[in-house]
Design a protein around this motif. Structure first.
Motif: not given
Lengths: 571, 558
Positions: B194-208
């Motif tokens: 999950f932390s990898v996803f977080r990083q990849l998303s660049g903090g875009v909440e919509e993507l999270l």
């Protein structure tokens, strides 16, 4: 009866693909919306052909539109754009006419038939809210004057588009008479619903909503029920459901809880709209998508340039500076997301063949993706163009100041702690914004001389409205550590931030997160009680004398002094 | 299509109207949804299939959120006490329910469903009712929360087992193996991915948010693939999503709002499945009602007392469990969909579910009256308690100060906690007796003072132990109206220094005879005034203040 407990696999596929594509478009700096459109293309007949439109997907797409329009209506808070309303009205009317004319001309030159030309012309209105809002928020430009002009214009343009949607939903458009008739019917029915919604917004809703405002879930369910009441009503009247949803939203927009409500509605909207955008791609066969690809490319480029110039002139005409006009216009150089909504509807109604929807999709994808880097560089581009443009601009021209919060004090939560602190802050700061989610205090706040926002500070919209990122001082009396952590993250380094905590452990977390001072109410009260206990044990009478003034103050606050400010402690 | 829209309009319209009415009476939402479903049921028959499909989403989201909200380790402190309480209550009520089910002529499977419905209680309703106490971290709330947690986990396990294609040892073994696999998958994703996803998303909440929904879909699909209940898959997905609020605020908001939307559809749809009840259905529902509302609380109270807690705490915990669990409703509907449960039993469970959730809010509201009636009868005196939370008061103590509540504020009031405040009573050679109902607090008091009473503050016997008749002063540090009023009632001739949440409450306590009332917010505001003034006028003031407070804080954190 369903035969087993299971979920639609096609939907799972859409969601997962959209997520993967979301990460990819994010990587190349594009808005997530592009990923959603691409999802349909990838899963549909154009690339893989693994998902076809099922009834469930259609229903979800339709619900998405309903929620989208409800949300747009909910965000129509006229007072937020009141100070620039005049220019925006002119801009929207002239802009829409000019844009439609341009699109008609281009479509005609490219050789489309009369009906196609008409639909393409109507559907090629510029300015996509999801793209603009997303990119500008990421770049911290949401509160700039150009952004305000753009958002204001888009809000008004939405009204026009909703009407258009309703007209296109009419049975047939074969003769001008029928068109006029259907527009007439639409307008009359709209007026009926509008009057109903106005009356309820004026006399019924505020009191009704206030009575359940402290019950988040009830408020949420009532809002959705309200939307569906109008949606089902419009359907009965043969109006588009979008129309009903939109009007339902507008009538709810005027209650103080509307920002809060839109925070709750928007995830549901995103969820269903994802299906809507994907479903566009699902409808298109490869030959449809590429049927007019040359035309689409030509039209995209021509329309982007032409629209940029037209809107630039129109904004400048309203007396704004060249910089504002340039940036404001550049922000809007992509086709509206409504283009696809209108296109899909026109196909469903049989006015156009799917190839035209393919053309519209391509134009949307091309203009949206090209516009994102332009938006990201909007002010840089202006700097480059400035030497040439400034010659055209008279030297005395300046933008009117827009009213935004800056270097102000933000107070989160309203209890006795902040009640006593407010008068002191008022001496120090020209402007105070109070954020409070307790519906019982609304009356008190509305009579007070500070700005007031109803809502929960854990929502981004609310914090944005309070402009915490530009505050000079923040006082939060929320004891929820996670809310205070977000506030600390939002507040600029230069700001002084005082927050409250319920336990020493949480206080330590907040100091780590950068709080300047953490109020530990229990410890403060304990220290004072310790002092009192000693005084009491030393001499009961002496203690009584000491606490007398404080008892008087408690009586003052409790005895109906709410709303008036008392002095803060003098000891 | 427009049928479905009419159905949704009816579902939400009915729910909205009833919720507005229910709001007046502070009723929980879930039974109101069910009731709305019963009422609109006849109008939405044609679209039931589609509505049920949407309702599935409700089930999935409920299980998902349950997984998301789990915070490992948060309730460890009370687990040693609460787990035995939970298990004994489950076994007792479950066995009784099963026996009654068989006695009513059901087959073993139906009897089992009956027992499950009787034994499991609703964490959504229970914790919503107890919300104020949960927020203030009261001992009764911590116990109840922990018991609900155990029950919910057991419900997930039951969902897993009851989802087996056949009830043979092999099939159940496979289920267990696959279920464990899915759950471990969830933990694995949370740990490593999950932390990898977080990083990849660049903090875009919509993507999270999208990612968390995809995770949900992925795990549900995995569960389907393995033939495991999708509820287990959704729960595992919840485990996979990191719930750190600060980092994922918008995502959690999104999950919350989607859950509310779909859960409403689910509960209303559940109601629509109930026809006009027959006598059999009503009779079954009544039996279930009695088991849930009478037997479960009694079993829990006895067990809680045996663990050494006071009668009020025990009764608060017991009456927080007196409703049918939403997970039991999910178990019932899964069985219904698979055709494994007698339709009459299914209807009875849904009815009893709604009824107990409503009655639970009444027992909660009138709890103290119930509790008084229970202790007046003195039925519980004879229960042997494990005597681990001792009280100790010096024989013949007099002219002493009684301190009620030994939390943060109580400890600071007594003194010695920090160097800043000295021991208030010792300075004057006066004895102090501490009263608290939280074992942890009493354990702390034991290390510092000679006199301490573990017991319910509303229970007169607690005060007798503290010899309140001859006390000189009572100081209460608990800002709770019920407790403050009880203190006033019990100590008519003694000076009392109380604590109130706001000035209104303070004034009413003063009028009822309190000698003095503290309002922590007002005290804090006075301090704050000084700090704000100082920080805004002097450049270094704020930094110095911060330094000083951080170092003081080190002393407080134990």
């Amino acid at each position: 009866m369903v035969d087993a407990v299971s979920l639609a696999p096609e939907f799972a596929l859409i969601l997962v693909t959209a997520t993967v594509l979301g990460y990819i478009v994010r990587r190349i700096g594009q808005p997530v919306l592009i990923g959603h459109i691409a999802t349909g293309l990838v899963l549909g007949p154009v690339v893989l052909g693994v998902v076809t439109q099922t009834e469930l997907i259609e229903v979800m797409a339709e619900l998405g539109l309903g929620f989208l329009l409800f949300l747009i209506g909910l965000q129509m808070r006229i007072e937020e754009i009141r100070d620039i309303l005049g220019p925006i009205v002119n801009l929207t009317i002239l802009g829409t006419i000019a844009q439609t004319a341009l699109a008609l001309a281009v479509a005609w030159v490219l050789g489309f038939g009369p009906t196609e030309t008409l639909i393409i012309g109507l559907a090629s209105v510029f300015g996509a809210t999801p793209v603009i809002v997303k990119v500008l928020t990421d770049n911290d430009q949401f509160d700039t004057l150009p952004a305000r002009i753009d958002i204001g214009a888009l809000v008004l343009q939405n009204i026009y588009l909703v009407v258009l949607l309703t007209v296109l939903g009419a049975e047939s458009l074969s003769s001008p008479l029928e068109i006029a008739l259907s527009i007439g019917t639409v307008l009359v029915l709209m007026a009926v619903i509008g009057v109903f919604s106005y009356v309820s917004a004026r006399y019924v809703l505020p009191a009704f909503v206030a009575s359940i405002a402290d019950n988040r879930e009830a408020l949420f369910v009532v809002a959705i029920a309200w939307a569906f009441l109008f949606i089902a009503g419009s359907e009965r009247l043969d109006l588009s459901l979008e129309m009903g949803a939109f009007i339902a939203g507008i009538s709810l927009a005027q209650v103080p809880q509307s920002i809060e409500l839109s925070e709750w509605i928007s995830p549901i909207t995103d969820f269903f709209m994802l299906v809507f955008f994907a479903s566009i791609g699902l409808q298109l066969a490869p030959e449809h998508l590429l049927a007019y690809w040359r035309e689409a490319l030509v039209a995209s480029v021509v329309l982007m340039v032409a629209n940029f110039l037209v809107v630039l002139v129109l904004i400048y005409r309203e007396g704004f500076s060249m910089e504002t006009s340039f940036v404001g216009s550049l922000n809007m150089v992509q086709v509206s997301e409504f283009s696809l909504v209108l296109g899909a509807l026109a196909v469903a109604q049989g006015f156009i063949e799917p190839g035209i929807l393919g053309y519209l999709s391509l134009v949307a994808i091309v203009t949206m993706s090209l516009s994102t880097p332009l938006l990201n560089a909007n002010y840089d581009l202006y700097r480059r163009a400035e030497p040439y443009l400034s010659k055209l601009e008279p030297t005395d021209r300046r933008d009117a100041d827009i009213d935004i919060h800056r270097n102000h004090a933000v107070v989160v939560g309203h209890d006795e702690l902040t009640w006593w602190a407010l008068p002191m802050l008022a001496k120090r700061f020209d402007r105070i914004v109070v954020v409070d989610r307790n519906p019982a205090n609304i009356d008190e706040h509305e009579q007070a001389d500070y700005s007031f926002i109803y809502g929960d500070a854990k929502h981004g919209e609310i914090r944005k409205a309070a402009a915490i990122e530009r505050a000079a001082f923040v006082l939060s009396s929320s004891v929820q550590t996670e809310i205070n952590e977000i506030i600390l993250e939002d507040a600029p380094d230069s700001a002084m931030v005082f927050v409250e905590a319920d336990t020493p452990e949480n206080a330590a977390i907040l100091y780590d997160a950068g709080a300047d001072y953490v109020i530990l109410g229990d410890a403060l009260a304990g220290e004072r009680t310790n002092e009192y206990l000693k005084l009491y044990l030393y001499d009961r009478e002496f203690f009584t004398d000491i606490v007398r003034p404080r008892l008087a103050r408690i009586r003052e606050r409790a005895g109906g002094a709410h709303g008036k400010h008392g002095g803060v402690g003098d000891e | 299509m427009s049928d479905l829209i009419t159905a949704i309009a009816l579902i939400f319209g009915g729910a909205a109207l009833l919720l507005v009415v229910a709001d007046r009476f502070d009723l929980p939402a879930i039974p109101i949804y069910i009731l709305a479903g019963v009422i609109v049921g006849p109008f939405v028959v044609e679209t039931q299939t589609l509505a049920l499909e949407l309702a599935q989403w409700g089930i999935v989201f409920l299980a998902f959120v349950f997984g998301v909200r789990i915070e490992p380790g948060r309730l460890d402190a009370v687990a040693r006490d609460s787990y035995p309480i939970a298990l004994v209550q489950l076994v007792v009520v479950g066995a009784l329910g099963y026996a009654i089910g068989l006695g009513l002529g059901f087959g073993p499977l139906d009897a089992f469903y009956f027992a499950v419905a009787a034994a499991l209680s609703s964490s959504l309703v229970g914790l919503e009712l107890m919300e104020r106490d949960v927020r203030r971290n009261f001992i009764n709330a911590r116990l109840a929360e922990s018991i609900h947690f155990v029950q919910d986990v057991i419900a997930v396990v039951l969902l897993l087992l009851l989802g087996a294609a056949a009830f043979t040892p092999e099939a159940i073994q496979t289920q267990l193996a696959y279920g464990t696999l899915v759950l471990f998958g969830g933990v694995f994703v949370r740990r490593y991915l999950f932390s990898v996803f977080r990083q990849l998303s660049g903090g875009v909440e919509e993507l999270l948010l999208l990612t968390s929904l995809s995770t949900l879909m992925g795990f549900v699909a995995l569960a389907e693939l393995l033939g495991v209940s999708i509820v287990v898959g959704a729960f595992a997905a919840g485990l996979a999503v990191a719930s750190d609020f600060t980092e994922n605020a918008e995502m959690l908001n999104g999950i919350d709002s989607l859950t509310t939307f779909f859960a409403a559809i689910f509960f209303v749809s559940l109601g629509t499945l109930v026809a006009v009840p027959t006598t059999t259905v009503i009779a079954l529902a009544v039996v279930l009602f009695v088991l849930t509302v009478v037997i479960t609380p009694l079993a829990t109270i006895v067990m809680t007392l045996r663990e050494g807690y006071g009668t009020r705490t025990a009764s608060q915990v017991g009456f927080d469990l007196d409703q049918v669990s939403e997970l039991a409703l999910i178990i019932a509907i899964e069985a219904f969909v698979l055709g494994r449960i007698a339709p009459e039993l299914f209807e009875a469970i849904v009815l009893a579910g709604g009824a107990t959730m409503i009655s639970s809010s009444f027992t909660h509201r009138h709890h103290d009256r119930l509790w008084r009636a229970l202790i007046d009868r003195d039925r519980f005196r004879s229960i042997k308690t494990r005597d681990k939370h001792a009280s100790h008061v010096r024989e013949g103590i007099a002219d002493h100060v009684i301190l009620v509540g030994f939390g943060e504020q109580g400890r600071t009031t007594a003194g010695e906690e920090t160097e800043a405040v000295g021991d208030a009573c010792a300075d004057f050679g006066i004895e102090l007796a501490v009263i608290d109902n939280d074992p942890e607090a009493i354990a702390l008091a034991e290390t510092q003072y000679d006199n301490y009473v573990f017991g319910d503050i509303l229970d007169p016997r607690t005060w007798e132990q503290a010899n309140h008749e001859s006390a000189r002063l009572v100081v209460s540090t608990i800002a709770d109206r019920e407790i403050s009023e009880a203190v006033l009632d019990l100590t008519t001739d003694i000076d009392t220094m109380l604590t109130a949440a706001d000035s209104d409450a303070a004034l009413s306590l003063l009028e009822r005879g309190a000698f003095y009332v503290n309002v922590p917010d007002v005290l804090a505001a006075e301090q704050l005034a000084e700090y704000i003034e100082g920080s805004l006028s002097e450049a270094d003031y704020c930094d110095a203040l911060r330094e000083q407070n951080i170092s003081e804080l080190q002393n407080r954190i134990t």
